[in-house]
Design an enzyme around this catalytic site. Structure first.
Site, short mmCIF file in Angstrom:
data_model
loop_
_atom_site.label_atom_id
_atom_site.label_comp_id
_atom_site.label_asym_id
_atom_site.label_seq_id
_atom_site.Cartn_x
_atom_site.Cartn_y
_atom_site.Cartn_z
N GLY A 57 0.81 -1.29 0.24
CA GLY A 57 0.16 -0.03 -0.06
C GLY A 57 0.91 1.07 -0.11
O GLY A 57 1.99 1.12 0.21
N SER A 230 -21.46 -7.23 -27.24
CA SER A 230 -20.49 -6.33 -27.87
C SER A 230 -19.72 -6.86 -29.12
O SER A 230 -19.25 -6.19 -29.96
CB SER A 230 -19.46 -5.79 -26.89
OG SER A 230 -18.49 -6.99 -26.65
N GLY A 231 -19.85 -8.23 -29.11
CA GLY A 231 -18.94 -8.99 -30.08
C GLY A 231 -17.87 -9.34 -29.50
O GLY A 231 -17.01 -10.23 -30.22
N GLY A 232 -17.33 -9.17 -28.32
CA GLY A 232 -16.18 -9.54 -27.81
C GLY A 232 -16.45 -10.85 -27.00
O GLY A 232 -17.71 -11.24 -26.76
N VAL A 233 -15.39 -11.20 -26.55
CA VAL A 233 -15.12 -12.50 -25.73
C VAL A 233 -16.19 -12.39 -24.40
O VAL A 233 -17.01 -13.29 -24.24
CB VAL A 233 -13.87 -12.61 -25.53
CG1 VAL A 233 -13.66 -14.18 -24.74
CG2 VAL A 233 -12.84 -12.86 -26.64
N ASP A 234 -16.03 -11.28 -23.80
CA ASP A 234 -16.55 -11.20 -22.52
C ASP A 234 -18.11 -11.33 -22.50
O ASP A 234 -18.73 -11.94 -21.87
CB ASP A 234 -16.06 -10.01 -21.73
CG ASP A 234 -14.76 -9.80 -21.57
OD1 ASP A 234 -14.06 -10.86 -21.50
OD2 ASP A 234 -14.19 -8.69 -21.45
N SER A 235 -18.63 -10.50 -23.20
CA SER A 235 -20.21 -10.59 -23.49
C SER A 235 -20.61 -11.86 -24.09
O SER A 235 -21.80 -12.33 -24.16
CB SER A 235 -20.69 -9.27 -24.22
OG SER A 235 -20.33 -9.20 -25.56
N LYS A 376 -9.60 -12.31 -16.83
CA LYS A 376 -9.71 -12.69 -18.54
C LYS A 376 -9.49 -14.34 -18.79
O LYS A 376 -10.37 -14.99 -19.25
CB LYS A 376 -8.70 -12.06 -19.31
CG LYS A 376 -8.95 -11.87 -20.50
CD LYS A 376 -10.07 -11.09 -21.04
CE LYS A 376 -10.52 -11.29 -22.56
NZ LYS A 376 -11.53 -10.29 -22.70
#
Ligand code: XMP
Length: 520
Positions: A57, A230-235, A376
């Site tokens: 920290g 979105s077309g991306g991997v996550d969604s 990810k």
């Protein structure tokens, strides 16, 4: 609920590296959570950790007003590992002494193991000697260890670079084992989790899937969910996950922002619609996004404009379906962390990812973010477990704000077109020469700076394309990819020859940190 019983608690004192500690533990398939250092004692007890890690920290324990670990941390009887500030607060709280260094230590250090204990047993340098190459970043140091503690490690600048009370299983390191710069860091954390905390590797993709499905079902009940695709991997992974959890209660909406690369919309939607039989409503809003971005050059302003318009569109779409109660988003842990929206709120903001930060009050939908706690690579494993094709799961990530943050300066149809065309060439050549899968992300950036060139016999005074290609595991830190010169030459020649209006191609050789992966 199938969260493993064997879990590690990470108490966050505000280090930018805290998420990496979680990353390293999860890589061992051991479940862990990050919580603020001032987590109430009752919650710590209820969490029932098999081990506790105190993070680094920015503060100094030489002041009384600064953070301390809750007393219960040292009373539960479970192993504790203090890292950097975590070591200092452990020392101070248990009766040792911490002072400010006359020479602060940042960067690499060569540390000698003087007492291996269970934490450093069998850990050596490449030659088999008791030395570690470690990453230091501290202004204070422990001058005197607490009673019952022994010194386990030193560096030329820091005589007490590690300490332990093996009887109580308290260990502490002045350096950061969680960063990849510390060569034996992974091994050290593995020893702590496996040998000292005795945690089995039970946090697997199968387990994550079961856990997520149970959570979604319990949260959503019979209500309907709208998912922004979105077309991306996550969604895409999220769509497959929600479909598995709640089936027909899911409605997917795909918004064409006009800021996508040519291939993004097709592959993901095809996989969902055709192979998984998920219904997707398509909305073409490219003109609206271009209009919303008109005249904006500031990266944060762009993100805000895009985020606001997304919300507006989903709001309008949701009014067409009054039975929808939830809006699902594919936010993942690194989005949350880099926006300093961590559950702990102890770190500083780097850039605001458009899908983080909650929803306006006007939107009458509840927010559902099942991937918010996942890294990810955990999302990718989940995608495979859900049956998505590997080429989709392992495609390079693409940011929510799309090409808008890869066209520096004002986003115009012409500049989007240029960067899109250049990007097609880059992706083609990477795949053709088998480099696509060897790197983590690659893309073109449009620079609104003109430079002089000669095309044929004519003088050309035109903008520049920069190529960014990186290697990373967690996208929190990254190294620029050392692509072969011959490949870079081919890409550069093709872009200059085939994309009219580009005078020059440059290669980005900046690491993260200090540079971020995207240019904006
Ligand atoms: P940075 O630029 O923060 O990128 O080093 C880390 C990773 O995140 C992606 N990225 C985004 N993803 N919304 C997203 O969904 C965003 O606003 C955003 N900004 C960056 C980036 O492509 C990289 O993979």
């Amino acid at each position: 609920m199938t969260i493993p019983q064997e879990r590690i608690l990470i108490l966050d004192f505000g280090s930018q590296y805290t998420p990496l500690i979680a990353r390293r533990i999860r890589e061992q398939h051991v479940y862990c959570e990050i919580h603020p250092y001032d987590m109430p004692e009752s919650q710590i007890k209820a969490f029932a950790p098999k081990g506790i890690i105190l993070s680094g920290g920015p503060e100094t324990v030489t002041l009384e007003s600064t953070p301390r670990a809750p007393k219960i941390v040292f009373e539960l009887g479970c192993p504790v590992l203090g890292i950097c500030y975590g070591m200092q607060t452990m020392a101070e709280q248990l009766g040792g002494k911490v002072v400010a260094c006359s020479n602060r230590e940042f960067g690499y250090a060569h540390a000698q193991i003087t007492e291996p204990t269970e934490l450093l047993k069998e850990i050596t340098d490449k030659k088999g000697n008791p030395y570690l190459d470690v990453w230091m970043s501290h202004g204070d140091h422990v001058e005197q260890v607490p009673p019952e503690f022994i010194i386990i490690l030193n560096t030329p600048n820091t005589p007490i670079a590690g300490m332990a009370d093996p009887k109580r299983n308290f260990y502490a390191l002045q350096f950061h084992p969680e960063v990849t710069h510390t060569q034996q860091g992974k091994e050290i954390l593995e020893r702590f989790v496996d040998k000292i905390c005795d945690c089995r590797p039970s946090w697997t993709a199968h387990n994550i899937l079961e856990h997520e499905i149970a959570e979604i079902k319990q949260k959503v009940g019979e209500e309907k969910v709208l998912l922004a695709l979105s077309g991306g991997v996550d969604s895409t992974v999220l769509a497959a996950l929600l479909h598995k959890a709640i089936g027909k209660q899911l409605l997917c909406v795909f918004v064409n922002t006009g800021l996508l690369r040519t291939t993004d919309k097709d592959s993901a939607i095809q996989a969902l619609a055709d192979d998984m039989n998920i219904s997707v409503v398509k909305i073409d809003a490219s003109d609206r996004f271009l209009k919303a971005l008109g005249g904006i050059t500031d990266p944060e302003e762009k993100r805000k404009a895009i985020g606001n318009l997304f919300v507006e569109i989903f709001e309008a779409e949701s009014t067409k379906h009054p039975d929808i109660a939830w809006l699902a988003q594919g936010t993942i842990y690194s989005d949350v962390i880099e926006s300093a929206g961590t559950t702990t709120q102890k770190a500083h903001a780097i850039k605001s990812h458009h899908n983080v930060g909650g929803l306006p009050d006007t939107l009458k939908l509840k927010l559902l973010e099942p991937l918010r706690e996942l890294f990810k690579d955990e999302v990718c494993q989940l995608g495979l477990e859900l049956g998505l094709p590997p080429e989709l799961v392992y495609k390079h990530p693409f940011p929510g704000p799309g090409l808008a943050i890869r066209v520096l300066g004002e986003v115009t149809p012409k500049n989007i077109d240029l960067v899109r065309k250049a990007d097609v060439i880059l992706q083609e050549e990477l795949r053709k020469h088998n480099h696509y899968d060897k790197i983590s992300q690659a893309f073109c950036v449009f620079l609104p700076v003109k430079s002089v060139g000669v095309i044929g016999d004519a003088r050309q005074y035109a903008p520049i394309i920069a190529i960014r290609a990186i290697e990373t595991i967690d996208f929190m830190t990254a190294r620029w990819a050392h692509l072969p010169y011959a490949l870079l030459e081919t890409i550069s020649n093709r872009i200059i020859n085939e994309v009219a209006g580009i005078s020059r191609v440059v290669y980005d050789v900046s690491g993260k940190p200090p540079a971020t992966i995207e240019w904006e």
